[in-house]
Design an enzyme around this catalytic site. Sequence first.
Site, short mmCIF file in Angstrom:
data_model
loop_
_atom_site.label_atom_id
_atom_site.label_comp_id
_atom_site.label_asym_id
_atom_site.label_seq_id
_atom_site.Cartn_x
_atom_site.Cartn_y
_atom_site.Cartn_z
N LYS A 96 0.81 -1.24 -0.13
CA LYS A 96 0.02 -0.02 0.14
C LYS A 96 0.73 1.29 -0.11
CE LYS A 96 -4.26 -1.63 1.80
NZ LYS A 96 -4.26 -3.03 2.30
N GLU A 118 -10.19 6.91 3.60
CA GLU A 118 -11.03 6.26 4.42
C GLU A 118 -10.08 4.93 4.78
OE1 GLU A 118 -10.88 3.82 1.40
OE2 GLU A 118 -11.24 5.66 1.26
N SER A 385 1.97 -9.95 -0.94
CA SER A 385 1.39 -8.19 -0.75
C SER A 385 1.92 -7.61 0.50
CB SER A 385 -0.23 -8.01 -1.07
OG SER A 385 -0.87 -8.87 -0.14
#
Length: 403
Positions: A96, A118, A385
């Site tokens: 991310k 968010e 990931s």
Amino acid sequence: MQQTKKERRFPDAQGFFGQYGGRFVPPQLESVLDEVEQGFRSAVADEGFLKELNRLLSEYVGRPSGLYFARRLSERLGGARIYLKREDMNYTGAHKINHAVGQALLAQRLGKTRIIAETGAGQHGVATATVCALLGMKCTVYMGEEDCRRQQLNVFRMKMLGAKVVSVQSGTRTLKDAVDAAFEELCRSPQDTYYLMGSAVGPAPYPEIVGFFQSVIGQEARAQCLALEHRLPDVLVACVGGGSNAIGLFAPFYDDPGVRMVGVEAAGRGLDTPDNAAAMSLGTPGIVHGFRCRLIQDENGQPRPVYSISAGLDYPGVGPEHCYYRDTGRAEYVAATDDEAVQAMLLLARTEGIVPAIESSHALAYACRLAPEMERGQIIIVNLSGRGDKDAAEIERLYGSRL
Ligand SMILES: *Cc1c(COP(=O)(O)O)cnc(C)c1O
């Protein structure tokens, strides 16, 4: 591998990938999104912007991430050679940060002083709070009250990083309500605020922007595989929540027809139960959060509650580029259950000493199914990931007595 000028053909001028994507927003957001789109086009054509992006990816995030041959895991399974793309080794422990750094730089270039986001489980909120501290920008993160309660540690991490966390009291007090609150805030103060998107979803141009910043994963993996094996991989496997880590791995292989791509969604307690998040397998075309995609929805077109053991895969829709890849047959989408993911997580931990995130473990679970059916010389790349430290408590709660 460096992020270079944009060379992707998708999406079209209206932000559609085939019938998916686009922009379904109230009129006052159109001009805000136009500004973001123009800023993005000029940024990716600017060598100075790309140079600063690559500097931060290298010096701050720690890129390139390794492409690691999992020898003991491959031997255990028999069949194909399994390589892991180590996004778990990035600073903050997941992929991310790649799109958080890129979008924060874009926001700065647009002259914005404040970033909003968010978050559901808090992982995207922490990545956003991190890059805001790095670039000296104000940060507000919207989080449902229910999620705040469940993820107190991440709430505190965001506060340590200087972010303001707004606990959203409306609706079911979870992710969907946090998204609505963030869009409302963007409508209120579009001048100084940038909405930093957490996955390859949302109204155009967000899926394209996030896909661009994540494509560093596939660019690196492609070059690393050629250097190590002198050939391209046979199969790419990545987990799919909104689809950012998967599109980042897949997109740079789009024009390599010999490379199969498989996205793995959360089957939760099973595709024959209501407790899953498999939008590709069970969803139908619909609109959520400003874009068109395959969606798990009720008779009124409202997103239905979804479930997965992994908070990161717990999303009723899926990124538009993946929907397009699915319909055109360029990629396949399958699903793995909670139990399969946990088994794969433990297998990797015990064969390689690597504890993957429970999200990534869904991709690994499918690779474990596939590898024994393949030839010994063939190659699978699994996108790891994120790392699994964050999941230890939940695994202990659900499976501890059986370990
Ligand atoms: C958030 C998250 C995901 C799911 O998001 P995508 O946008 O589908 O990549 C997967 N893995 C990890 C480790 C995550 O934190």
